[in-house]
Design an enzyme around this catalytic site. Structure first.
Site, mmCIF file in Angstrom:
data_model
loop_
_atom_site.group_PDB
_atom_site.id
_atom_site.type_symbol
_atom_site.label_atom_id
_atom_site.label_comp_id
_atom_site.label_asym_id
_atom_site.label_seq_id
_atom_site.Cartn_x
_atom_site.Cartn_y
_atom_site.Cartn_z
ATOM 1 N N ARG A 126 0.801 -1.221 0.000
ATOM 2 C CA ARG A 126 0.000 0.000 0.000
ATOM 3 C C ARG A 126 0.834 1.271 0.000
ATOM 4 N NH1 ARG A 126 -2.794 -3.772 1.725
ATOM 5 N NH2 ARG A 126 -0.803 -4.293 2.631
ATOM 6 N N THR A 127 1.779 1.371 0.935
ATOM 7 C CA THR A 127 2.456 2.655 1.139
ATOM 8 C C THR A 127 3.278 3.022 -0.096
ATOM 9 O OG1 THR A 127 2.552 2.075 3.475
ATOM 10 C CG2 THR A 127 3.862 3.956 2.777
ATOM 11 N N LYS B 164 25.778 -3.279 -0.391
ATOM 12 C CA LYS B 164 27.245 -3.195 -0.401
ATOM 13 C C LYS B 164 27.765 -2.430 0.805
ATOM 14 C CE LYS B 164 26.729 -1.846 -4.817
ATOM 15 N NZ LYS B 164 27.098 -1.133 -6.041
ATOM 16 N N ARG C 94 11.063 3.799 3.816
ATOM 17 C CA ARG C 94 10.661 2.809 4.828
ATOM 18 C C ARG C 94 11.897 2.026 5.211
ATOM 19 N NH1 ARG C 94 5.584 -1.208 4.747
ATOM 20 N NH2 ARG C 94 4.637 0.780 5.314
ATOM 21 N N HIS D 223 4.592 5.722 11.729
ATOM 22 C CA HIS D 223 4.143 5.582 10.340
ATOM 23 C C HIS D 223 3.175 6.741 10.090
ATOM 24 C CE1 HIS D 223 3.080 3.952 6.571
ATOM 25 N NE2 HIS D 223 2.696 2.728 6.899
HETATM 26 N N1 CP Z 1 -0.478 -0.119 5.848
HETATM 27 C C1 CP Z 1 0.756 -0.333 5.340
HETATM 28 O O1 CP Z 1 1.751 0.299 5.731
HETATM 29 O O2 CP Z 1 0.749 -1.277 4.348
HETATM 30 P P1 CP Z 1 2.058 -1.752 3.550
HETATM 31 O O3 CP Z 1 2.970 -2.412 4.545
HETATM 32 O O4 CP Z 1 1.548 -2.680 2.483
HETATM 33 O O5 CP Z 1 2.697 -0.512 2.977
#
Ligand code: CP
Length: 305
Positions: A51-52, A80, A101, A129
């Site tokens: 999603r993100t 590396k 992320r 998040h």
């Molecule tokens: N909700 C969320 O962060 O989903 P993903 O891990 O798929 O990005």
């Protein structure tokens, strides 16, 4: 230049403005189709995501911009031994804004200290998040018509669930919010959230292990996955993973206008039989994630409409 590392980087006014922009994008998408023409978004994903990452990429494309990046650390020079700090300096040469992320808490903060372009935290370990939180706020606003006067149940892995930590910090800013924290003893919300956010701000909350007991009073039920990847011991995960499974029978005592949210992905914690219940908001929540990220990219890039 502004970064988004935690939800506390945004004022209440900025959050309200982002929600208003997202609602305007939903109503008038053509108005925003070229606002990021000539701009590039870099997505640096050291941990898996559906999603993100894809909502950020889709958001930038719908704003008329372009996307570069990697979806796993192994396909980048991190394999590396390149540091996050050096990667941030390198990406600053190629893109106008970056989304990161990382499995290490604080990595996006390190990137922001070494970047000459805005950095957005797309999830760092079990910490924060913030763009999921913006997604959740937009969803609650659209489903309930308000962000105040709500009883919010948070259920499942409240220890490792970073989306829960950010959501509590954000919702604690609104008036007359009560939290019902539903979890097994081993997955309770960390003490620093209770002390620094809830108790410091005089926010009402209760902790319970009983989803059935909490259900009748909830306006929002935010279900979460038990975060397998954060456990040190597989046996503990197996013992706790099915602590809560939301089934249609469990909703018998729920309010008729309950809103059920989940950041997704789900494993077992919401039965697929719930999906057709109008109170299930989690796939509408996914779509809201694209719109709020469009609003955020536009804001951080300071592009005019
Ligand atoms: N909700 C969320 O962060 O989903 P993903 O891990 O798929 O990005």
């Amino acid at each position: 230049m502004k970064h988004l590392i935690g939800i506390e980087d945004l004022t209440n006014e900025e959050i309200d403005a982002l929600i208003a922009t997202a609602e305007d994008i939903i109503a008038n998408p053509a108005k925003y189709a070229e606002v990021c023409h000539g701009k590039k978004l870099a997505t640096l994903f050291y941990e898996p995501s559906t999603r993100t990452r894809l909502s950020f990429e889709s958001a930038m494309m719908e704003l008329g911009g372009n996307v570069i990046g990697f979806s796993e650390a192994q396909s980048s020079s991190a394999a590396k031994g390149e540091s996050v700090a050096d990667t941030a300096k390198v990406i600053s040469c190629f893109a106008d804004i970056m989304v990161m992320r990382h499995f290490k808490e604080g990595a996006p903060m390190v990137a922001s200290l070494n970047s000459t372009i805005p950095v957005i935290n797309a999830g760092d370990g079990g910490h924060n998040h913030p763009t999921q939180t913006l997604t959740d706020l937009l969803t609650i606003k659209r489903e309930k018509g308000r962000l105040d006067n709500l009883t919010v149940g948070l259920c499942g892995d409240l220890k490792f669930g970073r989306t829960v930590h950010s959501l509590i910090s954000a919702m604690a800013r609104y008036k007359n919010i009560k939290f019902v924290l539903i979890s097994p003893d081993e997955l309770k919300i960390p003490d620093y959230i209770k002390q620094d956010v809830l108790e410091k701000n005089g926010i009402e909350y209760v902790e319970t292990a009983s989803l059935d007991g909490a259900m009748p009073e909830l306006d929002i039920l935010y279900m979460t996955r038990v975060q397998r990847e954060r456990f040190f011991n597989e046996q503990d995960y197996i013992r706790l993973k099915d602590s809560y499974i939301l089934t249609p029978e469990k909703l018998d005592s729920a309010k008729s206008d309950l809103a059920i949210l989940h950041p997704l992905p789900r494993v077992n914690e919401i039965s697929v039989a719930i999906d057709k219940d109008p109170r299930a908001c989690y796939f509408r929540q996914v779509l809201n994630g694209k719109y709020i990220r469009m609003a955020l990219i536009k804001y951080l890039l300071e592009v005019a409409r």
